[in-house]
Design a protein around this motif. Structure first.
Motif, PDB file in Angstrom:
ATOM      1  N   THR A   5     -19.140  -1.837  -6.412  1.00 34.57           N
ATOM      2  CA  THR A   5     -18.230  -2.890  -6.289  1.00 34.57           C
ATOM      3  C   THR A   5     -19.019  -4.168  -6.297  1.00 34.57           C
ATOM      4  N   PRO A   6     -19.352  -4.514  -7.632  1.00 37.03           N
ATOM      5  CA  PRO A   6     -20.033  -5.817  -7.734  1.00 37.03           C
ATOM      6  C   PRO A   6     -19.561  -6.922  -7.214  1.00 37.03           C
ATOM      7  N   VAL A   7     -20.184  -7.925  -6.654  1.00 37.10           N
ATOM      8  CA  VAL A   7     -19.620  -9.408  -6.253  1.00 37.10           C
ATOM      9  C   VAL A   7     -19.216 -10.110  -7.423  1.00 37.10           C
ATOM     10  N   ILE A   8     -18.036 -10.529  -7.394  1.00 33.72           N
ATOM     11  CA  ILE A   8     -17.545 -11.323  -8.628  1.00 33.72           C
ATOM     12  C   ILE A   8     -17.263 -12.891  -7.861  1.00 33.72           C
ATOM     13  N   GLU A   9     -17.657 -13.956  -8.694  1.00 32.77           N
ATOM     14  CA  GLU A   9     -17.379 -15.091  -8.464  1.00 32.77           C
ATOM     15  C   GLU A   9     -16.538 -15.722  -9.189  1.00 32.77           C
ATOM     16  N   THR A  10     -15.483 -16.608  -8.713  1.00 36.42           N
ATOM     17  CA  THR A  10     -14.772 -17.350  -9.675  1.00 36.42           C
ATOM     18  C   THR A  10     -14.671 -18.800  -9.181  1.00 36.42           C
ATOM     19  N   GLN A  11     -13.966 -20.091  -9.672  1.00 38.29           N
ATOM     20  CA  GLN A  11     -14.162 -21.254  -9.355  1.00 38.29           C
ATOM     21  C   GLN A  11     -14.026 -21.444  -8.122  1.00 38.29           C
ATOM     22  N   VAL A  60     -14.116   3.512   2.861  1.00 36.83           N
ATOM     23  CA  VAL A  60     -14.565   4.755   2.575  1.00 36.83           C
ATOM     24  C   VAL A  60     -14.966   4.991   0.954  1.00 36.83           C
ATOM     25  N   TYR A  61     -13.998   4.081   0.092  1.00 35.22           N
ATOM     26  CA  TYR A  61     -14.133   3.768  -1.178  1.00 35.22           C
ATOM     27  C   TYR A  61     -15.526   3.448  -1.971  1.00 35.22           C
ATOM     28  N   TYR A  62     -16.372   2.720  -0.922  1.00 27.74           N
ATOM     29  CA  TYR A  62     -17.590   2.094  -1.395  1.00 27.74           C
ATOM     30  C   TYR A  62     -18.496   2.925  -1.831  1.00 27.74           C
ATOM     31  N   SER A  63     -18.464   4.159  -1.379  1.00 23.81           N
ATOM     32  CA  SER A  63     -19.452   5.209  -1.612  1.00 23.81           C
ATOM     33  C   SER A  63     -19.091   5.867  -2.921  1.00 23.81           C
ATOM     34  N   LYS A  64     -18.031   5.724  -3.790  1.00 25.48           N
ATOM     35  CA  LYS A  64     -17.519   6.075  -4.975  1.00 25.48           C
ATOM     36  C   LYS A  64     -18.270   5.412  -5.980  1.00 25.48           C
ATOM     37  N   PRO A  65     -18.395   6.207  -7.179  1.00 19.87           N
ATOM     38  CA  PRO A  65     -18.951   5.783  -8.344  1.00 19.87           C
ATOM     39  C   PRO A  65     -18.541   4.111  -8.554  1.00 19.87           C
ATOM     40  N   SER A  66     -17.219   3.899  -8.480  1.00 22.47           N
ATOM     41  CA  SER A  66     -16.935   2.609  -8.562  1.00 22.47           C
ATOM     42  C   SER A  66     -15.592   2.490  -7.661  1.00 22.47           C
ATOM     43  N   ALA A  67     -15.405   1.275  -7.258  1.00 16.98           N
ATOM     44  CA  ALA A  67     -14.272   0.870  -6.250  1.00 16.98           C
ATOM     45  C   ALA A  67     -13.804  -0.182  -6.509  1.00 16.98           C
ATOM     46  N   TYR A  68     -12.727  -0.696  -7.148  1.00 18.71           N
ATOM     47  CA  TYR A  68     -12.196  -1.861  -7.039  1.00 18.71           C
ATOM     48  C   TYR A  68     -11.158  -2.277  -6.151  1.00 18.71           C
ATOM     49  N   ARG A  69     -11.999  -2.769  -4.927  1.00 23.10           N
ATOM     50  CA  ARG A  69     -11.333  -2.979  -3.655  1.00 23.10           C
ATOM     51  C   ARG A  69     -11.882  -4.159  -3.088  1.00 23.10           C
ATOM     52  N   LYS A  79     -14.960 -15.621   4.266  1.00 26.44           N
ATOM     53  CA  LYS A  79     -14.322 -15.037   5.002  1.00 26.44           C
ATOM     54  C   LYS A  79     -12.873 -14.418   4.425  1.00 26.44           C
ATOM     55  N   PRO A  80     -12.584 -13.064   4.552  1.00 23.29           N
ATOM     56  CA  PRO A  80     -11.381 -12.601   3.821  1.00 23.29           C
ATOM     57  C   PRO A  80     -10.080 -13.392   4.249  1.00 23.29           C
ATOM     58  N   ILE A  81      -9.424 -13.705   3.133  1.00 26.30           N
ATOM     59  CA  ILE A  81      -7.928 -14.261   3.228  1.00 26.30           C
ATOM     60  C   ILE A  81      -6.969 -13.461   2.570  1.00 26.30           C
ATOM     61  N   GLY A  82      -7.470 -12.309   2.017  1.00 25.67           N
ATOM     62  CA  GLY A  82      -6.644 -11.302   1.235  1.00 25.67           C
ATOM     63  C   GLY A  82      -7.248 -10.448   0.573  1.00 25.67           C
ATOM     64  N   TYR A  83      -6.913  -9.584  -0.086  1.00 22.24           N
ATOM     65  CA  TYR A  83      -7.478  -8.442  -1.207  1.00 22.24           C
ATOM     66  C   TYR A  83      -6.763  -8.286  -2.339  1.00 22.24           C
ATOM     67  N   VAL A  84      -7.386  -7.460  -3.027  1.00 23.18           N
ATOM     68  CA  VAL A  84      -6.970  -7.105  -4.411  1.00 23.18           C
ATOM     69  C   VAL A  84      -7.633  -5.494  -4.553  1.00 23.18           C
ATOM     70  N   TRP A  85      -6.781  -4.687  -5.138  1.00 26.14           N
ATOM     71  CA  TRP A  85      -7.412  -3.411  -5.141  1.00 26.14           C
ATOM     72  C   TRP A  85      -6.678  -2.786  -6.662  1.00 26.14           C
ATOM     73  N   LEU A  86      -7.317  -1.569  -6.805  1.00 21.96           N
ATOM     74  CA  LEU A  86      -6.805  -0.813  -7.712  1.00 21.96           C
ATOM     75  C   LEU A  86      -6.807   0.654  -7.326  1.00 21.96           C
ATOM     76  N   SER A  87      -5.896   1.622  -7.277  1.00 18.59           N
ATOM     77  CA  SER A  87      -5.674   2.577  -6.676  1.00 18.59           C
ATOM     78  C   SER A  87      -6.394   3.867  -7.562  1.00 18.59           C
ATOM     79  N   GLU A  88      -6.814   4.803  -6.986  1.00 21.90           N
ATOM     80  CA  GLU A  88      -7.067   5.961  -7.713  1.00 21.90           C
ATOM     81  C   GLU A  88      -5.881   6.476  -8.209  1.00 21.90           C
ATOM     82  N   GLY A  89      -6.044   7.692  -9.185  1.00 23.02           N
ATOM     83  CA  GLY A  89      -4.974   8.365  -9.565  1.00 23.02           C
ATOM     84  C   GLY A  89      -4.741   7.909 -10.985  1.00 23.02           C
TER      85      GLY A  89
END
Length: 198
Positions: A5-11, A60-69, A79-89
């Motif tokens: 889950t690599p860190v992503i920076e935007t503006q 728990v998803y961060y131990s997986k090969p990829s986790a877009y959470r 500091k977290p103000i929200g979240y973005v995620w992609l479900s499995e399946g």
């Protein structure tokens, strides 16, 4: 830190993994009635509930090969103000939430575009997303991501146990624009295509 889950920076933003130390900020997001009005779960009532939810839905998803959470954080304080995620399946359902004091400022769109680019670059064939018809602003975010409306369906939403009409959007990355994920259409008898325009 592993790179699943690599860190992503935007503006304006840092998109990173949640950590257990984020639980208070996470609780503020997940306990707000307005923020969670169109989500399946009830607003969380305690920090302990938030820790369980944070662990089960993110950590728990961060131990997986990829986790877009991702935690959505402002650069000035991380500091977290929200979240973005992609479900499995197979659905590859894309979702997001944001503290209401940051609504209508393009924050979710900025975060979501960055994560969607990462998902596309990784080689996923498509993503889907759904929104309650009573929450059209969520649909506007989907359109800004390039997602296309496919169909609507009525689901008895759990655990709130209420009927909800959802609109399903899809973004195909593999050039097969005619392809549509049909699980919700097939699963729910009350389904239809609306003329909602573009």
């Amino acid at each position: 830190m592993n790179e699943n889950t690599p860190v992503i920076e935007t503006q304006r933003l840092i998109l990173r993994k949640f950590t257990p130390e984020d639980v208070i900020d996470f609780f503020e997001i997940m306990s707000d009635k307005e923020v969670n009005a169109f989500l399946p779960w009830f607003p969380l009532r305690t920090v302990e509930e938030a820790m369980t939810f944070l662990t089960d839905r993110f950590l728990v998803y961060y131990s997986k090969p990829s986790a877009y959470r991702y935690a959505i954080c402002l650069k000035e304080d991380n500091k977290p103000i929200g979240y973005v995620w992609l479900s499995e399946g197979e659905s590859l359902d894309f979702g997001y939430g944001l503290k209401k004091e940051y609504w209508h400022k393009g924050v979710v769109t900025e975060a979501a575009k960055a994560v969607v680019k990462k998902i596309k670059d990784t080689g996923y064939p498509y993503i889907t997303a759904t929104h309650d018809v009573n929450n059209p602003r969520s649909g506007e975010v989907m359109k800004k991501l390039g997602m296309v409306y496919k169909y609507s369906y009525v689901e008895q939403w759990q655990p709130k146990d209420i009927p909800v009409t959802f609109r399903m959007y899809q973004l195909n990355f593999d050039g097969k624009d005619e392809k549509t994920y049909m699980e919700y259409w097939d699963k729910y008898a009350d389904h239809f295509v609306e003329n909602i325009g573009l």
